[in-house]
Design a protein around this motif. Structure first.
Motif, mmCIF file in Angstrom:
data_model
loop_
_atom_site.group_PDB
_atom_site.id
_atom_site.type_symbol
_atom_site.label_atom_id
_atom_site.label_comp_id
_atom_site.label_asym_id
_atom_site.label_seq_id
_atom_site.Cartn_x
_atom_site.Cartn_y
_atom_site.Cartn_z
ATOM 1 N N PRO A 83 27.238 -40.762 0.058
ATOM 2 C CA PRO A 83 27.561 -40.372 1.446
ATOM 3 C C PRO A 83 26.384 -40.481 2.393
ATOM 4 C CG PRO A 83 27.045 -38.425 0.163
ATOM 5 C CD PRO A 83 26.848 -39.596 -0.777
ATOM 6 N N TYR A 84 25.331 -41.235 2.013
ATOM 7 C CA TYR A 84 24.148 -41.323 2.862
ATOM 8 C C TYR A 84 24.442 -42.015 4.186
ATOM 9 C CZ TYR A 84 21.566 -39.887 -1.285
ATOM 10 O OH TYR A 84 21.116 -39.191 -2.381
ATOM 11 N N ASP A 85 25.356 -42.964 4.188
ATOM 12 C CA ASP A 85 25.695 -43.633 5.445
ATOM 13 C C ASP A 85 26.335 -42.665 6.437
ATOM 14 O OD1 ASP A 85 27.862 -43.264 3.822
ATOM 15 O OD2 ASP A 85 28.723 -45.259 4.127
ATOM 16 N N ALA A 86 27.217 -41.768 5.923
ATOM 17 C CA ALA A 86 27.834 -40.775 6.800
ATOM 18 C C ALA A 86 26.814 -39.743 7.284
ATOM 19 C CB ALA A 86 28.984 -40.078 6.076
ATOM 20 N N VAL A 87 25.877 -39.371 6.409
ATOM 21 C CA VAL A 87 24.843 -38.405 6.801
ATOM 22 C C VAL A 87 23.971 -38.979 7.912
ATOM 23 C CG1 VAL A 87 22.791 -37.184 6.006
ATOM 24 C CG2 VAL A 87 24.828 -37.238 4.573
ATOM 25 N N VAL A 88 23.593 -40.236 7.794
ATOM 26 C CA VAL A 88 22.792 -40.865 8.841
ATOM 27 C C VAL A 88 23.573 -40.934 10.151
ATOM 28 C CG1 VAL A 88 21.678 -43.016 9.548
ATOM 29 C CG2 VAL A 88 21.365 -42.153 7.235
ATOM 30 N N GLY A 89 24.865 -41.216 10.074
ATOM 31 C CA GLY A 89 25.687 -41.251 11.283
ATOM 32 C C GLY A 89 25.738 -39.907 11.980
ATOM 33 N N VAL A 90 25.902 -38.828 11.196
ATOM 34 C CA VAL A 90 25.933 -37.480 11.792
ATOM 35 C C VAL A 90 24.573 -37.129 12.396
ATOM 36 C CG1 VAL A 90 26.202 -35.023 11.257
ATOM 37 C CG2 VAL A 90 27.789 -36.693 10.301
ATOM 38 N N ILE A 91 23.495 -37.482 11.697
ATOM 39 C CA ILE A 91 22.149 -37.192 12.216
ATOM 40 C C ILE A 91 21.908 -37.914 13.539
ATOM 41 C CG2 ILE A 91 19.704 -37.602 11.791
ATOM 42 C CD1 ILE A 91 20.172 -36.968 8.882
ATOM 43 N N LEU A 92 22.310 -39.176 13.622
ATOM 44 C CA LEU A 92 22.113 -39.930 14.861
ATOM 45 C C LEU A 92 22.973 -39.373 15.993
ATOM 46 C CD1 LEU A 92 21.914 -43.597 13.525
ATOM 47 C CD2 LEU A 92 20.047 -42.075 14.186
ATOM 48 N N LEU A 93 24.173 -38.897 15.673
ATOM 49 C CA LEU A 93 25.016 -38.290 16.704
ATOM 50 C C LEU A 93 24.384 -37.000 17.236
ATOM 51 C CD1 LEU A 93 27.633 -38.153 18.322
ATOM 52 C CD2 LEU A 93 28.702 -36.999 16.379
ATOM 53 N N LEU A 94 23.909 -36.143 16.323
ATOM 54 C CA LEU A 94 23.232 -34.917 16.757
ATOM 55 C C LEU A 94 21.959 -35.236 17.529
ATOM 56 C CD1 LEU A 94 23.640 -32.656 13.587
ATOM 57 C CD2 LEU A 94 24.884 -32.503 15.748
ATOM 58 N N CYS A 95 21.259 -36.278 17.124
ATOM 59 C CA CYS A 95 20.058 -36.691 17.838
ATOM 60 C C CYS A 95 20.389 -37.087 19.270
ATOM 61 C CB CYS A 95 19.396 -37.845 17.095
ATOM 62 S SG CYS A 95 17.914 -38.503 17.886
ATOM 63 N N LEU A 96 21.487 -37.792 19.458
ATOM 64 C CA LEU A 96 21.903 -38.186 20.801
ATOM 65 C C LEU A 96 22.269 -36.970 21.642
ATOM 66 C CD1 LEU A 96 22.687 -40.381 22.847
ATOM 67 C CD2 LEU A 96 24.942 -40.463 21.771
ATOM 68 N N VAL A 97 23.022 -36.028 21.048
ATOM 69 C CA VAL A 97 23.427 -34.831 21.799
ATOM 70 C C VAL A 97 22.217 -33.976 22.160
ATOM 71 C CG1 VAL A 97 24.752 -32.696 21.655
ATOM 72 C CG2 VAL A 97 25.733 -34.814 20.790
ATOM 73 N N PHE A 98 21.348 -33.728 21.172
ATOM 74 C CA PHE A 98 20.168 -32.902 21.433
ATOM 75 C C PHE A 98 19.237 -33.568 22.445
ATOM 76 C CE2 PHE A 98 19.954 -30.016 17.443
ATOM 77 C CZ PHE A 98 21.261 -29.623 17.688
ATOM 78 N N GLY A 99 19.062 -34.876 22.323
ATOM 79 C CA GLY A 99 18.195 -35.584 23.255
ATOM 80 C C GLY A 99 18.718 -35.540 24.678
#
Length: 230
Positions: A83-99
């Motif tokens: 599930p590493y691909d899904a984890v990276v996708g969630v991290i990038l989404l949170l990164c966009l929201v937080f940024g």
């Protein structure tokens, strides 16, 4: 009669409390008062300057992170194993929201809210009321600056984590080949073919199969079970 006595008693108690002027101010008290007024008059400008400096510093930090991202590594998230691909996708989404939230808060702290100035009732307003309004705006500015810095740093940390997972996460397994022979079946990752032989990487190690003896050769997504050498 009782109410009249209570009123007189209350009037007598009230008459005991008298407001009297305090001691005269000393030069130190007057100097402290002038310093307090000076600090209150310039605190909003100082808070905005600090917010502007923080915004520029964090922007320089993200420019450095982008330069770090130029180091070549794995760039395709789809090559990661689940599930590493899904984890990276969630991290990038949170990164966009937080940024995004961090940038908006830093802009709010550096330049103020996009609203007009609210003057206290009564024009001309008292200086104390104007200083109080600036003080409340300073508190809001500092609060926006603190939250914006925290969200921006969290965005940078998640960006680094996402890049690290993309680079060093396990790679998705490629297609497998299933070879059936009279002696059994061999399933694994094809390595190479030479002189009519197929070298297959299985869980038990590398197995060489003679293609002339193969009864079936099929590409599969995953091996159905244990592989047996011919």
């Amino acid at each position: 009669m009782r109410r009249l006595l209570e009123r007189r008693r209350g009037a007598a108690v009230t008459a005991r409390w008298r407001v009297r002027p305090g001691p005269p101010g000393t030069p130190a008290d007057r100097a402290a008062g002038r310093l307090t007024r000076r600090l209150l008059a310039g605190e909003l400008a100082r808070a905005r300057e600090a917010a502007l400096a923080w915004r520029n510093g964090l922007a320089a930090l993200f420019v450095g992170l982008l330069g770090f991202g130029l180091v070549k590594g794995r760039t395709d998230v789809s090559k990661l194993a689940p599930p590493y691909d899904a984890v990276v996708g969630v991290i990038l989404l949170l990164c966009l929201v937080f940024g995004t939230l961090g940038a908006l808060l830093l802009l709010r702290a550096a330049h103020g809210a996009p609203t007009g100035v609210r003057l206290p009732t009564g024009v001309p307003a008292a200086a104390a009321a104007l200083h109080l309004g600036d003080h409340m705006e300073t508190r809001r500015t500092v609060r926006a600056l603190t939250r914006g810095v925290a969200l921006t740093i969290a965005c940078g940390a998640m960006l680094v984590a996402g890049v690290a997972l993309t680079w060093y996460g396990p790679e998705k397994e490629g297609p497998r080949v299933l070879v059936r022979t009279p002696a059994g079946q061999v399933c694994g990752k094809p390595v190479r073919t030479a002189a009519g032989r197929l070298l297959v990487e299985t869980d038990a190690g590398r197995v060489e199969v003679r293609l002339a003896e193969a009864t079936a050769l099929t590409a599969v997504d995953s091996c159905p079970g244990a592989s047996f050498g011919p």
